[in-house]
Design an enzyme around this catalytic site. Sequence first.
Site, PDB file in Angstrom:
ATOM      1  N   VAL A   1      44.572  43.260  39.643  1.00 39.93           N
ATOM      2  CA  VAL A   1      45.148  42.925  38.514  1.00 39.93           C
ATOM      3  C   VAL A   1      46.496  42.922  38.648  1.00 39.93           C
ATOM      4  O   VAL A   1      47.498  42.488  37.949  1.00 39.93           O
ATOM      5  CB  VAL A   1      44.214  43.541  37.419  1.00 39.93           C
ATOM      6  CG1 VAL A   1      44.097  45.117  37.478  1.00 39.93           C
ATOM      7  CG2 VAL A   1      44.738  43.088  35.927  1.00 39.93           C
TER       8      VAL A   1
ATOM      9  N   SER B   1      29.531  42.294  41.491  1.00 40.49           N
ATOM     10  CA  SER B   1      29.869  41.040  42.199  1.00 40.49           C
ATOM     11  C   SER B   1      29.204  41.091  43.330  1.00 40.49           C
ATOM     12  O   SER B   1      28.747  42.532  43.735  1.00 40.49           O
ATOM     13  CB  SER B   1      31.214  40.776  42.628  1.00 40.49           C
ATOM     14  OG  SER B   1      31.614  41.813  43.505  1.00 40.49           O
TER      15      SER B   1
ATOM     16  N   THR C   1      34.196  51.623  46.292  1.00 35.47           N
ATOM     17  CA  THR C   1      34.827  51.199  45.396  1.00 35.47           C
ATOM     18  C   THR C   1      34.352  52.065  44.024  1.00 35.47           C
ATOM     19  O   THR C   1      33.254  51.885  43.682  1.00 35.47           O
ATOM     20  CB  THR C   1      35.128  49.861  45.162  1.00 35.47           C
ATOM     21  OG1 THR C   1      35.224  49.365  43.679  1.00 35.47           O
ATOM     22  CG2 THR C   1      34.144  49.044  45.955  1.00 35.47           C
TER      23      THR C   1
ATOM     24  N   ASN D   1      49.158  43.767  40.723  1.00 34.83           N
ATOM     25  CA  ASN D   1      49.855  42.941  41.483  1.00 34.83           C
ATOM     26  C   ASN D   1      50.023  41.525  41.190  1.00 34.83           C
ATOM     27  O   ASN D   1      51.002  40.764  41.338  1.00 34.83           O
ATOM     28  CB  ASN D   1      49.191  42.949  43.004  1.00 34.83           C
ATOM     29  CG  ASN D   1      49.220  44.567  43.632  1.00 34.83           C
ATOM     30  OD1 ASN D   1      49.980  45.128  43.204  1.00 34.83           O
ATOM     31  ND2 ASN D   1      48.681  44.681  44.849  1.00 34.83           N
TER      32      ASN D   1
ATOM     33  N   LYS E   1      29.395  46.788  48.949  1.00 28.16           N
ATOM     34  CA  LYS E   1      29.705  48.306  49.106  1.00 28.16           C
ATOM     35  C   LYS E   1      28.743  49.349  48.801  1.00 28.16           C
ATOM     36  O   LYS E   1      28.431  50.276  49.228  1.00 28.16           O
ATOM     37  CB  LYS E   1      31.036  48.397  48.233  1.00 28.16           C
ATOM     38  CG  LYS E   1      32.172  47.419  48.309  1.00 28.16           C
ATOM     39  CD  LYS E   1      32.884  47.690  49.656  1.00 28.16           C
ATOM     40  CE  LYS E   1      33.912  48.784  49.713  1.00 28.16           C
ATOM     41  NZ  LYS E   1      34.583  48.684  50.962  1.00 28.16           N
TER      42      LYS E   1
ATOM     43  N   TYR F   1      30.480  40.996  46.183  1.00 27.66           N
ATOM     44  CA  TYR F   1      31.087  42.217  47.064  1.00 27.66           C
ATOM     45  C   TYR F   1      30.832  43.634  46.538  1.00 27.66           C
ATOM     46  O   TYR F   1      30.709  44.328  47.510  1.00 27.66           O
ATOM     47  CB  TYR F   1      32.696  41.965  46.656  1.00 27.66           C
ATOM     48  CG  TYR F   1      33.626  43.136  46.959  1.00 27.66           C
ATOM     49  CD1 TYR F   1      33.773  43.550  48.278  1.00 27.66           C
ATOM     50  CD2 TYR F   1      34.182  43.806  45.830  1.00 27.66           C
ATOM     51  CE1 TYR F   1      34.705  44.750  48.507  1.00 27.66           C
ATOM     52  CE2 TYR F   1      34.992  44.945  46.038  1.00 27.66           C
ATOM     53  CZ  TYR F   1      35.199  45.610  47.314  1.00 27.66           C
ATOM     54  OH  TYR F   1      36.045  46.491  47.596  1.00 27.66           O
ATOM     55  N   HIS F   2      30.862  43.847  45.473  1.00 34.96           N
ATOM     56  CA  HIS F   2      30.243  45.374  45.119  1.00 34.96           C
ATOM     57  C   HIS F   2      29.006  45.553  45.676  1.00 34.96           C
ATOM     58  O   HIS F   2      28.759  46.822  45.959  1.00 34.96           O
ATOM     59  CB  HIS F   2      30.532  45.537  43.291  1.00 34.96           C
ATOM     60  CG  HIS F   2      31.928  45.380  43.069  1.00 34.96           C
ATOM     61  ND1 HIS F   2      32.502  44.239  42.502  1.00 34.96           N
ATOM     62  CD2 HIS F   2      32.828  46.260  43.158  1.00 34.96           C
ATOM     63  CE1 HIS F   2      33.491  44.528  41.973  1.00 34.96           C
ATOM     64  NE2 HIS F   2      34.098  45.703  42.530  1.00 34.96           N
TER      65      HIS F   2
HETATM   66  N1  LIG Z   1      43.165  47.600  47.555  1.00 38.13           N
HETATM   67  C1  LIG Z   1      42.234  47.707  46.451  1.00 38.13           C
HETATM   68  O1  LIG Z   1      42.537  47.719  45.297  1.00 38.13           O
HETATM   69  C2  LIG Z   1      41.072  48.415  46.636  1.00 38.13           C
HETATM   70  C3  LIG Z   1      40.198  49.238  45.840  1.00 38.13           C
HETATM   71  C4  LIG Z   1      39.210  49.926  45.806  1.00 38.13           C
HETATM   72  C5  LIG Z   1      38.707  49.925  47.397  1.00 38.13           C
HETATM   73  N2  LIG Z   1      39.183  49.311  48.323  1.00 38.13           N
HETATM   74  C6  LIG Z   1      38.658  49.370  49.684  1.00 38.13           C
HETATM   75  O2  LIG Z   1      39.577  49.762  50.664  1.00 38.13           O
HETATM   76  C7  LIG Z   1      39.359  49.287  51.839  1.00 38.13           C
HETATM   77  C8  LIG Z   1      40.663  48.492  52.518  1.00 38.13           C
HETATM   78  O3  LIG Z   1      41.072  47.736  51.296  1.00 38.13           O
HETATM   79  P1  LIG Z   1      42.497  46.770  51.607  1.00 38.13           P
HETATM   80  O4  LIG Z   1      42.956  46.486  50.273  1.00 38.13           O
HETATM   81  O5  LIG Z   1      43.582  47.371  52.473  1.00 38.13           O
HETATM   82  O6  LIG Z   1      41.751  45.528  52.319  1.00 38.13           O
HETATM   83  P2  LIG Z   1      42.230  44.527  53.486  1.00 38.13           P
HETATM   84  O7  LIG Z   1      41.493  43.433  53.489  1.00 38.13           O
HETATM   85  O8  LIG Z   1      43.638  44.393  53.374  1.00 38.13           O
HETATM   86  O9  LIG Z   1      42.069  45.264  54.763  1.00 38.13           O
HETATM   87  C9  LIG Z   1      40.708  45.463  55.530  1.00 38.13           C
HETATM   88  C10 LIG Z   1      41.227  44.995  57.031  1.00 38.13           C
HETATM   89  O10 LIG Z   1      39.976  45.083  57.641  1.00 38.13           O
HETATM   90  C11 LIG Z   1      40.098  44.012  58.583  1.00 38.13           C
HETATM   91  N3  LIG Z   1      38.663  43.732  58.768  1.00 38.13           N
HETATM   92  C12 LIG Z   1      37.549  43.258  57.887  1.00 38.13           C
HETATM   93  N4  LIG Z   1      36.353  42.927  58.743  1.00 38.13           N
HETATM   94  C13 LIG Z   1      36.695  43.032  60.029  1.00 38.13           C
HETATM   95  C14 LIG Z   1      36.054  43.010  61.187  1.00 38.13           C
HETATM   96  N5  LIG Z   1      34.674  42.634  61.196  1.00 38.13           N
HETATM   97  N6  LIG Z   1      36.840  43.343  62.507  1.00 38.13           N
HETATM   98  C15 LIG Z   1      37.956  43.927  62.330  1.00 38.13           C
HETATM   99  N7  LIG Z   1      39.031  43.858  61.248  1.00 38.13           N
HETATM  100  C16 LIG Z   1      38.160  43.594  60.111  1.00 38.13           C
HETATM  101  C17 LIG Z   1      40.680  42.725  57.718  1.00 38.13           C
HETATM  102  O11 LIG Z   1      41.250  41.914  58.747  1.00 38.13           O
HETATM  103  C18 LIG Z   1      41.835  43.506  56.984  1.00 38.13           C
HETATM  104  O12 LIG Z   1      42.981  43.607  57.578  1.00 38.13           O
HETATM  105  C19 LIG Z   1      38.033  48.483  51.583  1.00 38.13           C
HETATM  106  O13 LIG Z   1      37.193  48.749  51.990  1.00 38.13           O
HETATM  107  C20 LIG Z   1      38.230  47.930  50.236  1.00 38.13           C
HETATM  108  O14 LIG Z   1      36.771  47.718  49.713  1.00 38.13           O
HETATM  109  C21 LIG Z   1      40.398  48.387  48.051  1.00 38.13           C
END
Ligand SMILES: NC(=O)c1ccc[n+]([C@@H]2O[C@H](COP(=O)([O-])OP(=O)(O)OC[C@H]3O[C@@H](n4cnc5c(N)ncnc54)[C@H](O)[C@@H]3O)[C@@H](O)[C@H]2O)c1
Length: 384
Positions: free
Chosen positions: A235, A175, A138, A237, A181, A177-178
């Site tokens: 934000v 955070s 991220t 959404n 990552k 979380y960050h």
């Molecule tokens: N959505 C955003 O705005 C955004 C922004 C920056 C980075 N990201 C990164 O993009 C990626 C996807 O984001 P997203 O918004 O689709 O998130 P999301 O939570 O919707 O998708 C992640 C999926 O991984 C699955 N998962 C997590 N741990 C697991 C495990 N141990 N075994 C099997 N499945 C598992 C979850 O159930 C989920 O369905 C993430 O790495 C997130 O950090 C997202």
Amino acid sequence: VRILILGADGYIGYPLSQRLVALGHEVWGVDNGLRRRCVEAVGGHSGVPIIPFVDRGREIGAEFVEVDLQASTVIPGIFHDFEPESVVNLAQVPSAPYSMISQDRCNETQINNLLTTNNLLWTLRDWDKVVPVVTLGTMGEYLCTPEGMPIPEGWGDMTFRGITARVPFPRMGGSFYHQSKIAASKNIEFACKIWPHLRYTDINQGVVYGTLTDDMGGDPARRTRFDYEGVFGTVINRYVAQAICGLPMSPFGAGHQKRGFIALRDSIQALVLALMQPPPEEQSYRIINQWDEVYEITELAGRVIKKAKEIGLSPTVENIPNPRVELEVHPYHPDHDELLKLGFKATHTLDQELEVMLKDLIQFKTRIKEREAAVAPLVSWTIK
Ligand SMILES: NC(=O)c1ccc[n+]([C@@H]2O[C@H](COP(=O)([O-])OP(=O)(O)OC[C@H]3O[C@@H](n4cnc5c(N)ncnc54)[C@H](O)[C@@H]3O)[C@@H](O)[C@H]2O)c1
């Protein structure tokens, strides 16, 4: 090409699976439903109805398997059965507020995000073929300074005591979380150095917004999740859901925080570009900053107001005390040249995408209002 998607049930994973199937690839998706459970646990639900994970696979012509990637034997087993030629790793707990709720949520986030990353790295170490991986980091991993130091894609020149060297740009998360990552990115970078047959693209993505991609058509079974509560809702959404519910949009503190944003459909476009153009053999690890436009969060609320009024809503804005510890006023100059070099071109402007979202989500108003009590971003970084 045989493509394995880890986290295929997620906000990004399901539409990405659809795109790759539409492009003629053979897709296997893996997920354990963690996101669905976490959102329920914080009082939310997907504002758009979604079908069960395994049915999603059948619906789009992919093989979806429900399994937990934290178990060390799982990814080697999938590699053995499917022999993927490319992998996308999205399987993370992706919420800063979730990681700040409690010690247990922090541990859950960090353990999960590191285990899923490490289990893939060790599988690749022992796999005798080169399998390019696209993994999601991220933009929030980078140090954001009050001076607005430009943010490169991974590395920059640093001069210290008269010596200049190319070094990794400082990573400093906002955070736990960050921080997870950052730790994952560091492990990937290290693994790529010691096991040079690894071929990783680490994408530092900005904040994603939107509900639709062209592949969904009008088919309810192809809808991706839409989260809008204060923990998993990002934000834009959340603002759109607040406008629909008649709740004030809630920028944090002074509201001058700047971030890079990208629409869901363009995030999918960018991921496919990165997947189809892996780094050259001599580059085991590359970093791409994946965002389209930079906005200040108060300016975004203004954009949502304008578009929401066009469909007859009466949105308002009310800044709230900042639950996070972060800079509230700062310049922001991140690069994203690598993304543009891959051929990325945004398909929708922010205003166009907001219009699509609002018109789409208004049909789910009753369902969105059902969990409106959870919209307020109440998780504090400092107070119990
Ligand atoms: N959505 C955003 O705005 C955004 C922004 C920056 C980075 N990201 C990164 O993009 C990626 C996807 O984001 P997203 O918004 O689709 O998130 P999301 O939570 O919707 O998708 C992640 C999926 O991984 C699955 N998962 C997590 N741990 C697991 C495990 N141990 N075994 C099997 N499945 C598992 C979850 O159930 C989920 O369905 C993430 O790495 C997130 O950090 C997202």
